[in-house]
Design an enzyme around this catalytic site. Structure first.
Site, PDB file in Angstrom:
ATOM      1  N   ASP A   1      47.856 -50.044 -12.203  1.00 16.56           N
ATOM      2  CA  ASP A   1      46.579 -49.965 -11.586  1.00 16.56           C
ATOM      3  C   ASP A   1      46.034 -51.298 -10.928  1.00 16.56           C
ATOM      4  O   ASP A   1      46.957 -52.150 -10.836  1.00 16.56           O
ATOM      5  CB  ASP A   1      45.425 -50.078 -12.824  1.00 16.56           C
ATOM      6  CG  ASP A   1      44.314 -49.259 -12.555  1.00 16.56           C
ATOM      7  OD1 ASP A   1      43.821 -48.973 -11.375  1.00 16.56           O
ATOM      8  OD2 ASP A   1      43.518 -49.086 -13.510  1.00 16.56           O
TER       9      ASP A   1
ATOM     10  N   ASP B   1      39.309 -41.171 -10.166  1.00 10.41           N
ATOM     11  CA  ASP B   1      38.781 -41.277 -11.595  1.00 10.41           C
ATOM     12  C   ASP B   1      37.697 -40.326 -11.870  1.00 10.41           C
ATOM     13  O   ASP B   1      37.425 -39.958 -13.050  1.00 10.41           O
ATOM     14  CB  ASP B   1      38.157 -42.706 -11.818  1.00 10.41           C
ATOM     15  CG  ASP B   1      39.047 -43.868 -12.096  1.00 10.41           C
ATOM     16  OD1 ASP B   1      40.061 -43.724 -12.320  1.00 10.41           O
ATOM     17  OD2 ASP B   1      38.708 -45.114 -12.002  1.00 10.41           O
TER      18      ASP B   1
END
Ligand code: DGJ
Length: 695
Positions: A450, A518
């Protein structure tokens, strides 16, 4: 030979499967564009000389035929320079001198150039792979004094003059990869990221057509840059419709110094031409990515479970084991523990950078969790964010100088974190070492890599060439991934940057899938996936089914609809399975089983986007004689019955059987009228149909 040279005209022709690319050396030793389009012979390419698409940046008084393949400052050229140099004597500009060329291998041409006066060589590379032209540039300082590069693009592209429409991807966190298609302004249109990352907001992919191309017909030109940091693509169109664009790494204002003897090599900027519309362009990109970019295109991606939406930072051994058991029951093949497992990372304010399991949450380190996951028959994956640090961390307290920063400036925090300067060899080696240890100690199968914030104050105090950080940090990310993969051949990596902030051909060469957003709301995902799939194939498109109502949008949707949207990519599960009812878990397990049945066709097949009446859209994947159709109807206005969905990839004379109902269909009817869909009533309806072509 896929590169032909015609010495009389000093013309080179690269031939792909169904496309051709030609350039020539002009009298002033400048490499000029001749042709990018349908296949042509050398004779035909030669006949095109003098009729090339005109340069939108040339002086209108003295028009020269053919745009420059790498426009430089200097001469009667008034467009954006692809190569901009400031010499040690503070002079600028380039005048070309041809040195020679080499056909490096069957389909790879290198043209060697130099400046007429100053000590600099420039190599233009062209490599045809299938129907994709790969281009990059190498610049070498052959003198004794430093040279400043103010711009060093990978390539400039030219298309025939005429009306032009631009397709590109825009977005933001939670709404990445939104496809925009509209008339190209008679101006310079800059697509860029200044964030040190590929970015959520723009992607270095574009497509151009004349305004009449459709999903399955029409000429389209498209390019994509293999770079995961800041980038810039400037598209130029003049009022007469002359169009070209140049692009490469770095945003405007950065400079890089080439020391004596040093070479800078740009990333690949790849180009596709298709006469089969936007669908044809996408399929060419997908085939190219599979054949040339992905490390393991042949592998079926596992159904993974990810803990993020279920727990956020609230992770511990018992909770993760409980989720893992549920995930295995539903059919997950890999369990991925997300953020919150290390240091004092109880929330986003602290602990980032301290990469040892939190002893209160994981009293046995990761050992018990990894063992439980494996006992449940799953692989084990874990979240990491190697480029980042919270100021409230042991790492930052020990090494405050390791972050990107600029003297006399505040260090802007975003999500309470700063960016480590991975361009520094010591920071890069430290990062590789802890990742290597983590993966090695636990035999970790999968890293979710990430990266939750962009660069700010991206300086490098004490370094003679501080803007190098924009190149070397990105290269370090690539190198660490390459080294990890080499050291752990079984390791697979997911590229995530606060959702889809890092999806590009550069990162895909060392990762196996991408987390596109997301936002897991299926309605929003239909649009996100549609944009993502313009360039990237389904086998890299992570897609979790999460809870309803959705955590991001608060929208409620049926489980089946959520699954059918996610099944168009690499299916995953991301909800709090401990709150799902037995009926939901059973239905989910059935749908996971169904996905596994269609997975080879979805992940390895060829994709065709489908459009029906009203809000009905879908995708058809085909592999040999097998076809999988996923169709989604987000809303149904009163009186609207979802009509049959016309299929693109069927043959008129063939007959197809529905593998679940046994019903047969004529190919011509499927094409013209469409596939009848058995959809539940109401909004958020969907269908999955498996067809096979009868012999
Ligand atoms: C952003 C990612 O996109 C999410 O899936 C999750 O991993 C969080 N970061 C964790 O901080």
């Amino acid at each position: 030979m896929r590169v032909a040279y015609e010495p009389r005209l000093r013309l080179w022709l690269l031939t792909g499967t169904s496309t051709a690319y030609a350039v020539r050396l002009d009298a002033d030793d400048c490499v000029r564009h001749v042709h990018w389009g349908a296949p042509v012979t050398v004779e035909e390419a030669a006949a095109l000389v003098g009729q090339e698409p005109p340069d939108p940046a040339a002086s209108s008084f003295e028009e020269k035929a053919g745009a420059d393949e790498l426009p430089v400052e200097g001469g009667a050229h008034f467009g954006p320079a692809a190569l901009q140099v400031r010499w040690a004597d503070l002079g600028r500009g380039i005048e070309w001198k041809y040195l020679g060329h080499e056909i490096v291998e069957d389909a790879h041409l290198r043209i060697d150039l130099a400046d007429r006066h100053y000590p600099l060589t420039v190599k233009l590379h062209y490599r045809m792979r299938g129907d994709v032209v790969e281009r990059w540039t190498e610049v070498t300082n052959t003198g004794h004094e430093p040279v400043t590069l103010q711009r060093c693009d990978s390539a400039a592209w030219t298309v025939p003059a005429g009306p032009r429409r631009l397709s590109h991807l825009v977005g933001a966190w939670n709404s990445e990869f939104r496809l925009r298609r509209g008339e190209l302004a008679a101006a310079e249109t800059v697509l860029t990221s200044r964030r040190g990352l590929t970015s959520h907001h723009a992607n270095p992919w574009l497509a151009l057509d004349d305004g009449t191309a459709g999903e399955e017909h029409g000429e389209v030109w498209s390019t994509a840059l293999a770079w995961s940091g800041s980038w810039r693509v400037t598209v130029q169109r003049d009022p007469g419709g002359r169009t070209g664009w140049t692009g490469g790494f770095g945003h405007e204002g950065l400079t890089w110094t080439l020391t004596a003897g040093e070479t800078l090599r740009t990333p690949v900027f790849a180009g596709v031409y298709s006469t089969a519309g936007f669908g044809g362009v996408s399929r060419t990109w997908h085939a190219y990515i599979r054949a040339n970019i992905l490390p393991h295109p042949e592998e079926l991606r596992p159904v993974l479970y990810n803990s993020w939406e279920a727990t956020h930072f609230d992770v511990d051994e018992a909770g993760q084991i409980a989720l893992a058991r549920r995930a295995a029951e539903v059919g997950a093949e890999m369990f991925v523990m997300d953020d919150g497992w290390f240091g004092r990372r109880a929330n986003e304010r602290k602990g980032l950078g301290d990469w040892t399991p939190n002893p209160e949450r994981f009293p046995h380190g990761l050992t018990n969790l990894v063992a439980a996951v494996r006992q449940s028959g799953m692989k084990f994956g874990i979240w990491v964010e190697p480029e980042m640090v919270n100021p409230d961390s042991d790492l930052y307290r020990e090494h405050p100088d390791w972050v990107l920063h600029t003297a006399n400036r505040r260090r802007t925090e975003m999500r309470h974190q700063l960016v480590l300067n991975l361009a520094r060899p010591d920071v890069r080696d430290w990062t590789h070492a802890w990742l290597d240890r983590l993966v090695g100690e636990h035999g970790i199968d999968f890293l979710k890599w990430d990266c939750n914030r962009p660069f700010t104050e991206a300086g490098w105090p004490g370094h003679a060439d501080p803007d190098r950080v924009y190149l070397d940090h990105t290269r370090a990310v690539h190198q660490i991934m390459d080294r990890l993969r080499a050291g752990h051949p079984g390791l697979r990596i997911e590229s995530c940057a606060g959702g889809g902030g890092r999806a590009d051909l550069g990162i895909l060469a060392r990762t196996d899938q991408v987390w596109p957003s997301d936002n897991t709301d299926p309605i929003d995902r239909i649009a996100i996936q549609n944009g993502f799939a313009q360039v990237f194939p389904a086998q890299v498109m992570g897609a979790w089914v999460t809870d309803s109502p959705n955590v991001t949008t608060a929208r409620s949707t049926p489980l089946r609809f959520r699954f059918h949207v996610s099944m168009a990519g690499v299916l995953g599960l991301g909800g709090d399975l401990t709150t799902w009812t037995p009926d939901e878990l059973e239905e989910a397990a059935d749908l996971v089983r169904e996905y596994k049945r269609v997975r080879p066709v979805v992940q390895h097949g060829t994709a065709y986007r489908l459009t029906g009446a009203g809000t009905l859209t879908g995708v058809q994947y085909t592999l040999n004689d097998d076809h999988v159709i996923l169709a989604w109807l987000p809303s149904r206005p009163y009186g609207h019955t979802p009509g049959p969905l016309p299929l693109s990839a069927v043959e008129a004379g063939a007959v197809y059987r529905d593998l679940d109902t046994g019903r047969t269909y004529q190919g011509a009817v499927l094409q013209e009228k469409g596939l009848p869909l058995d959809m539940p009533a109401g909004d958020h309806a969907s269908a999955l149909v498996r067809l096979t072509r009868l012999p």
